[in-house]
Design a protein around this motif. Structure first.
Motif, PDB file in Angstrom:
ATOM      1  N   UNK A  90     -19.459  40.725  10.809  1.00 44.07           N
ATOM      2  CA  UNK A  90     -18.089  41.208  11.374  1.00 44.07           C
ATOM      3  C   UNK A  90     -17.020  40.901  10.369  1.00 44.07           C
ATOM      4  N   UNK A  91     -15.975  41.852  10.552  1.00 46.45           N
ATOM      5  CA  UNK A  91     -14.935  41.636   9.586  1.00 46.45           C
ATOM      6  C   UNK A  91     -14.065  40.317   9.816  1.00 46.45           C
ATOM      7  N   UNK A  92     -14.003  39.759  10.978  1.00 48.97           N
ATOM      8  CA  UNK A  92     -13.076  38.517  11.105  1.00 48.97           C
ATOM      9  C   UNK A  92     -13.760  37.362  10.913  1.00 48.97           C
ATOM     10  N   UNK A  93     -15.091  37.275  10.624  1.00 53.00           N
ATOM     11  CA  UNK A  93     -15.805  35.909  10.500  1.00 53.00           C
ATOM     12  C   UNK A  93     -15.127  35.022   9.443  1.00 53.00           C
ATOM     13  N   UNK A  94     -14.978  35.583   8.307  1.00 49.21           N
ATOM     14  CA  UNK A  94     -14.360  34.687   7.235  1.00 49.21           C
ATOM     15  C   UNK A  94     -13.072  33.907   7.412  1.00 49.21           C
ATOM     16  N   UNK A  95     -11.970  34.748   8.031  1.00 55.27           N
ATOM     17  CA  UNK A  95     -11.032  34.158   8.496  1.00 55.27           C
ATOM     18  C   UNK A  95     -10.919  33.302   9.547  1.00 55.27           C
ATOM     19  N   UNK A  96     -12.325  33.432  10.630  1.00 57.50           N
ATOM     20  CA  UNK A  96     -12.384  32.698  11.715  1.00 57.50           C
ATOM     21  C   UNK A  96     -12.711  31.323  11.243  1.00 57.50           C
ATOM     22  N   UNK A  97     -13.899  31.443  10.261  1.00 49.38           N
ATOM     23  CA  UNK A  97     -14.528  29.927   9.577  1.00 49.38           C
ATOM     24  C   UNK A  97     -13.374  29.228   9.109  1.00 49.38           C
ATOM     25  N   UNK A  98     -12.878  29.909   8.054  1.00 49.44           N
ATOM     26  CA  UNK A  98     -11.586  29.309   7.280  1.00 49.44           C
ATOM     27  C   UNK A  98     -10.723  28.705   8.362  1.00 49.44           C
ATOM     28  N   UNK A  99     -10.282  29.407   9.240  1.00 48.94           N
ATOM     29  CA  UNK A  99      -9.416  28.650  10.202  1.00 48.94           C
ATOM     30  C   UNK A  99      -9.640  27.447  10.773  1.00 48.94           C
ATOM     31  N   UNK A 100     -10.964  27.506  11.264  1.00 54.92           N
ATOM     32  CA  UNK A 100     -11.728  26.401  11.829  1.00 54.92           C
ATOM     33  C   UNK A 100     -11.728  25.150  11.155  1.00 54.92           C
ATOM     34  N   UNK A 101     -12.304  25.698   9.864  1.00 52.70           N
ATOM     35  CA  UNK A 101     -12.303  24.639   8.855  1.00 52.70           C
ATOM     36  C   UNK A 101     -10.999  23.859   8.608  1.00 52.70           C
ATOM     37  N   UNK A 102      -9.873  24.618   8.198  1.00 56.05           N
ATOM     38  CA  UNK A 102      -8.594  23.840   8.066  1.00 56.05           C
ATOM     39  C   UNK A 102      -8.073  23.266   9.287  1.00 56.05           C
ATOM     40  N   UNK A 103      -7.919  24.104  10.422  1.00 52.73           N
ATOM     41  CA  UNK A 103      -7.736  23.262  11.579  1.00 52.73           C
ATOM     42  C   UNK A 103      -8.419  21.733  12.224  1.00 52.73           C
ATOM     43  N   UNK A 104      -9.917  22.059  11.956  1.00 52.79           N
ATOM     44  CA  UNK A 104     -10.491  20.884  12.078  1.00 52.79           C
ATOM     45  C   UNK A 104     -10.326  19.696  11.163  1.00 52.79           C
ATOM     46  N   UNK A 105      -9.793  20.028   9.660  1.00 51.85           N
ATOM     47  CA  UNK A 105      -9.705  19.012   8.712  1.00 51.85           C
ATOM     48  C   UNK A 105      -8.014  18.313   9.147  1.00 51.85           C
ATOM     49  N   UNK A 106      -7.146  19.415   9.332  1.00 53.16           N
ATOM     50  CA  UNK A 106      -5.884  19.058   9.457  1.00 53.16           C
ATOM     51  C   UNK A 106      -5.567  18.172  10.651  1.00 53.16           C
ATOM     52  N   UNK A 107      -6.091  18.399  12.135  1.00 49.81           N
ATOM     53  CA  UNK A 107      -6.063  17.700  12.971  1.00 49.81           C
ATOM     54  C   UNK A 107      -6.190  16.241  12.820  1.00 49.81           C
ATOM     55  N   UNK A 108      -7.214  15.727  12.670  1.00 46.14           N
ATOM     56  CA  UNK A 108      -7.446  14.306  12.516  1.00 46.14           C
ATOM     57  C   UNK A 108      -6.513  13.684  11.559  1.00 46.14           C
ATOM     58  N   UNK A 109      -6.339  14.340  10.401  1.00 46.59           N
ATOM     59  CA  UNK A 109      -5.229  13.812   9.505  1.00 46.59           C
ATOM     60  C   UNK A 109      -3.898  13.664   9.912  1.00 46.59           C
ATOM     61  N   UNK A 110      -3.715  14.545  10.707  1.00 45.67           N
ATOM     62  CA  UNK A 110      -2.181  14.618  11.360  1.00 45.67           C
ATOM     63  C   UNK A 110      -2.066  13.687  12.324  1.00 45.67           C
TER      64      UNK A 110
END
Lengths: 355, 725
Positions: B505-525
């Protein structure tokens, strides 16, 4: 864990400032090992700050603090061998009684079983064996207080600090708990610093009392010295609610002096006073009231207010010396407001206050 | 020297002598060539300007040699740490990608001078080690009660805020005064600043458009007033009436938080656009001609009103609940009628809340980027204008910087007004004492007015969300309502091949990138936010007010400005991180940290401070105290900041649209791209997937963090109250 025994506490010209406010100003004192010393004073006098300086919860702006002869001025609270019982008890609400008491040894790295054994021992010492599984909120105020004491004792600190430990207890419990604290201190030979604003509490438990006023030490000494020989008007007023009365030294007689007050002549210890006006500290019990004019000289006065308190009677008396507070423990016939009375002075509890 | 400071010394040497000094893609040629450590570069003469860094490393080791007291050793550590940081900064800013960075250096030492790339792991570790050495030295000198953990935490946060908040803002200020070639050009600044396209007032006198600054300001004021009025109506209904569907109001207040901000604009297009469903209905039934009225002021206004009313509601419901009923009862016993009581007591007590709600709506509207981007049409606002100045054909960075300064001045001004106006007034009506009073019912007229504004609006909101829900499952809203999964398949197709699953699917790349960034940023924040809250509430240190200001500043900076300032600041050495996932994470951490700070402060001020002190006097260091006493009592704040930072990282557009790269494309920017390409079906399908993912994530955070509190929690909660009483 090494038993270190009681240690002395020494303040050398310690000052603590918060911005422009100085809450402890050039204070020096020494607490001898194994004694209980009270820091006494009205709220805002700097006594709690002094206690927190000993604990390491505040760092002095100037001066040196020594515990057991070792300079600890810049040492953090965690590195000082000092424990504290907080006014609010500060029991960790997410831990059981046992976990609270075992907290100190646990964070020092002691194995859990050993820490718990040590904690049980201290809980037994304060009479709480059997309650160790409870949460702090399931205990009464008095029991919570004893948990706090057990938690402070468990590391066998060189110095134990109490910050107004009785203020959250009801009046009846206070006497018992303060006796328990004194007993424990004597039994375990602890160095204790104790903060209170209640002069009766201080007189009851202390080896020595340090009276503080406006960030400075007003006077320090044994309870007896402070009560009998107050060094200032503040101390005389703060300890034992003395009436402060204008008087005149008319004659110096070496160690004693002849003092004229309201037409009466009294022979009192001179305490360095010279001829001229002085202040007298007259304890409420030292004023004798008579309903009829006595044979010896007396001062005419009038009862302004009268209160019957069971054990004793309290009067506010209007006299040529000013308004006086009088306690009658002998319980003569109660006098009513508006009655004319004659005042005299007892042989003791009337003191010249050095100005 | 303590063990910790020896460890930092060793790490400092590791950073300088072992790890690759510069940012490199691979380690080929290590330990020489591009991946060489700093020491090798310095000694071989290829980067002679790194040689002085040996000095602080030697100074830090000095206390090891002699027998120094704690305090004297502290001086050496302070000197070493400060020197190390200063030398790192000087060489980093002096030597750039194309030689000397400053003109006077080029003149003095000859152009172009030596060149270097952005700092890598080695440099970063040495910087961290220098900072920690400085902090340990200060702790040994008695700072913060001699507590190395506290001093280190303060030092770390100050350093991070300096690099990721102040440095970008400073860069944007500097580049506003430069032309695009990097020369100092104040004339150009003033020309751009007073340009007619920014401040023009032609719309008052003619048909021409007004300046973009006036557009933005007007929109923000109107949206601020609108959200405040609507929010107040909702809040009064929720607290002071027997309205039956209060639960729905609550849902209404949560939904926009987990909705990417432009989704509402998207739904509006699907309803009122030229081929929208409502437009089609009106055209077919009443013969109303199809038009593009939604693209412009009205479109942005309606979408922002829908998006930001819940914020006003959340602010005002707290304020309305906080008014002590006894005050209103007192007014009534003094013979005031219901309306008089409302007008003379209740409303004045709500004043700070109303001001707060207005300012939040004002600032949110200023900072909003997604809705103006897709709905703006010819109505330009600063946020979009800045964007097109950077990515548009003109590519005028200094113009973007100038416009950013205008926008920044507006938002900072709003916060300043709020602070100056509300800061001095005390409206405390919640006291520690119990309040047995009952809030009086609303006066009839007020209640009717509330219903009349709020209920139609609530229905409208539900229709908008229904469209978001339905839109992904039909072929084309407004034209063809045949049910289809086509949009989901385009975006999220998974094929099974012989080598396993293939996410085609064309959305998967951005979807996984978003999840990765959000999941990294949340605990740090959450970690940085709560640590800051701990320092602000539990510690006292010099400069605490400035520290607080610095940590909350990023809240007042609109996302677009953050985005522009990050690409300006981090596109060149010494910190060269554009295009990486790291810059996205850092952007989210510092944009969302203020919320963690606020919730941490709120929770921590309810926990008796003597609990920490008791732990300290029992020999636990600050770190142990935080871990064993503060954190377990802080779970609600942890949940709040984790949820908020995760959700914001999933839904943000304005800042990240500047920072995404081919490798790290975010879901929101991908969706905005689909909208611009007219693929509304895919965009709306992707949006509903995002909303679903966020709901699942919120539940998971609740379970993971919340579970541990079960044990003795009921008793614990009581004791927290008891200790605070």
């Amino acid at each position: 864990m090494m038993k270190s025994g009681p240690a002395s506490v020494e303040f050398r010209s310690v000052t603590k400032r918060y911005g422009a406010v100085t809450s402890v100003d050039d204070v020096s004192f020494t607490i001898a090992p194994g004694t209980l010393v009270t820091l006494l004073g009205p709220s805002g006098c700097g006594k709690t700050t002094t206690l927190r300086l000993i604990a390491g919860l505040e760092i002095a702006s100037e001066g040196r603090i020594l515990i057991g002869g070792k300079d600890v001025t810049f040492l953090s609270a965690a590195d000082r061998d000092v424990s504290m019982v907080f006014q609010s008890y500060a029991l960790f609400p997410h831990m059981s009684v046992l976990e609270n008491v075992a907290y100190g040894p646990t964070v020092q790295g002691m194995p859990k079983a050993k820490a718990h054994a040590l904690a049980m021992e201290k809980l037994a010492l304060v009479g709480l064996a059997g309650l160790e599984r409870r949460a702090p909120s399931e205990l009464s105020g008095g029991q919570q207080q004893r948990v706090a004491v057990a938690r402070a004792l468990v590391l066998e600190p060189q110095v134990l600090l109490f910050d107004e430990p009785l203020s959250n207890l009801d009046a009846k419990l206070r006497r018992r708990v303060r006796e328990d604290i004194r007993e424990l201190q004597l039994k375990l030979n602890l160095t204790v610093a104790y903060v209170t604003h209640d002069q009766e509490e201080a007189l009851a438990v202390s080896d020595r009392i340090i009276v503080m006023s406006n960030a400075r030490i007003a006077q320090s000494g044994t309870p007896h010295e402070l009560y009998e020989e107050p060094a200032s008007l503040f101390v005389a007023d703060f300890i034992g609610d003395a009436n402060l009365v204008d008087a005149l030294v008319v004659e110096e007689r070496e160690e004693r002096a002849l003092v004229r007050v309201g037409g009466l002549d009294l022979d009192l210890p001179r305490r360095g006073a010279t001829r001229g006006p002085v202040k007298l500290a007259v304890r409420p019990e030292a004023i004798l009231l008579a309903g009829a004019k006595p044979a010896r000289p007396a001062i005419a006065a009038r009862i302004a207010k009268a209160a019957y308190l069971g054990k004793h009677l309290e009067y506010t008396v209007e006299s040529p010396l000013g308004e006086l507070f009088v306690i009658d423990r002998v319980k003569n016939e109660p006098l009513v407001a508006g009655a004319d009375v004659w005042l005299g002075f007892a042989d003791r509890d009337v003191t010249i206050v050095p100005l | 020297m303590t063990r910790a400071s020896i460890i930092w010394l060793v790490l400092g040497w590791t950073g300088f002598a072992v790890l690759p000094w510069y940012m490199v893609a691979d380690l080929s040629g290590y330990p020489t060539a591009a991946a060489a450590p700093g020491l090798v570069l310095a000694l071989s003469g290829r980067a002679w300007w790194l040689l002085p860094l040996l000095l602080p490393l030697a100074v830090a080791a000095w206390p090891l040699a002699g027998r120094h007291g704690r305090e004297e050793g502290g001086w050496w550590l302070v000197a070493a740490g400060a020197l190390g940081l200063a030398l790192l900064a000087i060489q980093g800013f002096a030597v750039g990608l194309e030689g000397w960075n400053a003109a006077w250096l080029r003149e003095l030492l000859g152009a172009p001078g030596p060149q270097q790339r952005g700092m890598g792991f080695g440099a970063a570790l040495l910087a961290l080690a220098s900072l920690m050495t400085l902090c340990h030295g200060l702790a040994a000198r008695g700072w913060c009660r001699g507590d190395a953990f506290v001093v280190s935490a303060i030092g770390l946060i100050v350093a991070l805020i300096t690099v990721f908040v102040f440095l970008p803002v400073l860069t944007i200020l500097v580049s506003a005064f430069q032309d695009n070639a990097g020369r100092f050009a104040p004339g150009e600044f003033f020309a751009k600043f007073i340009d007619r396209s920014v401040w023009g007032l032609d719309c008052l006198t003619s048909d021409l458009r007004c300046g973009v600054a006036w557009n933005t300001l007007f929109l923000a004021v109107v949206v601020g007033v609108g959200t405040t009025v609507l929010g107040l109506a909702f809040a009064l209904i929720a607290t002071r009436t027997a309205f039956r569907f209060k639960g729905l109001l609550r849902v209404l207040s949560v939904l926009p938080i987990i909705t990417p901000p432009f989704v509402i604009g998207l739904a509006l297009i699907l309803m009122f656009g030229r081929s929208g469903s409502v437009t089609a209905l009106l055209a077919d039934w009443f013969g109303v001609p199809r038009s593009r009225w939604i693209y412009g002021f009205w479109g942005i206004f309606i979408s922002q009103l829908l998006a930001f009313t819940p914020i006003a509601f959340l602010v005002l419901i707290g304020v309305v609940q906080g008014i002590s009923p006894s005050l209103e009862e007192a007014a009534q016993t003094l013979r005031a009628r219901a309306w008089t009581t409302f007008r003379t007591v209740s409303l004045p007590l709500m004043r700070p809340g109303l001001a707060n709600a207005f300012l939040l709506g004002f600032v949110e509207s200023m900072a909003d980027f997604g809705n103006p981007l897709i709905l703006g049409g010819n109505y330009e606002v600063l946020a979009t204008k800045i964007f097109f100045a950077v990515v548009g054909a003109a590519h005028d960075q200094s113009r973007a910087a100038v416009l950013s300064i205008v926008l920044l001045a507006f938002t900072l001004g709003a916060f300043w007004v709020q602070h100056a106006w509300l800061g001095k007034r005390v409206y405390t009506t919640v006291t520690g004492k119990g309040d047995a009073g009952l809030p009086p019912p609303l006066p009839r007229g007020v209640a009717v007015a509330c219903y009349a504004t709020a209920v139609p609006w609530a229905i409208f909101t539900f229709i908008v969300y229904a469209i978001v829900l339905v839109g992904g499952f039909v072929r084309s809203m407004g034209r063809d309502y045949t049910p289809t999964l086509e949009h989901f398949l385009t975006g999220f197709r998974i094929e099974t091949t012989e080598r396993g699953l293939f996410f085609s699917g064309s959305a998967w790349d951005s979807f996984f990138a978003t999840l990765k960034v959000a999941a990294t940023a949340a605990p740090l924040t959450a970690a940085i936010g709560l640590l800051t809250a701990y320092l602000l509430t539990r510690q006292r240190f010099a400069g605490q007010r400035a520290f607080e200001f610095g940590t909350l500043l990023s809240f007042a900076i609109p996302g677009t400005v953050v985005g522009v300032s990050y690409i300006l600041a981090f596109n060149v050495p010494p910190i060269e991180i554009t295009g990486t996932g790291f810059i996205l994470v850092m952007c989210f951490v510092f944009r969302n940290m203020p919320v963690g700070v606020r919730s941490g402060i709120a929770t921590m001020s309810q926990i008796d401070k003597s609990l920490d002190e008791a732990s300290l006097t029992l020999g636990a260091r600050s770190f142990t105290t935080v871990r064993r006493v503060v954190l377990p009592l802080l779970r609600p704040a942890i949940v709040a900041s984790l949820v908020y930072s995760f959700v914001r990282a999933m839904t943000a557009v304005s800042a990240v649209i500047f920072l995404v790269s081919a490798e790290y494309n975010m879901a929101t920017t991908y969706i905005v791209g689909r909208v611009e390409a007219g693929e509304f079906g895919l965009a709306i399908a992707y949006s509903s997937v995002l909303i679903g993912v966020m709901l699942v994530a919120i539940l998971m955070i609740q379970v993971v963090v919340g579970e541990r509190r079960l044990g003795r929690r009921t008793a614990g909660a009581l004791a927290v109250q008891g200790a605070a009483a």
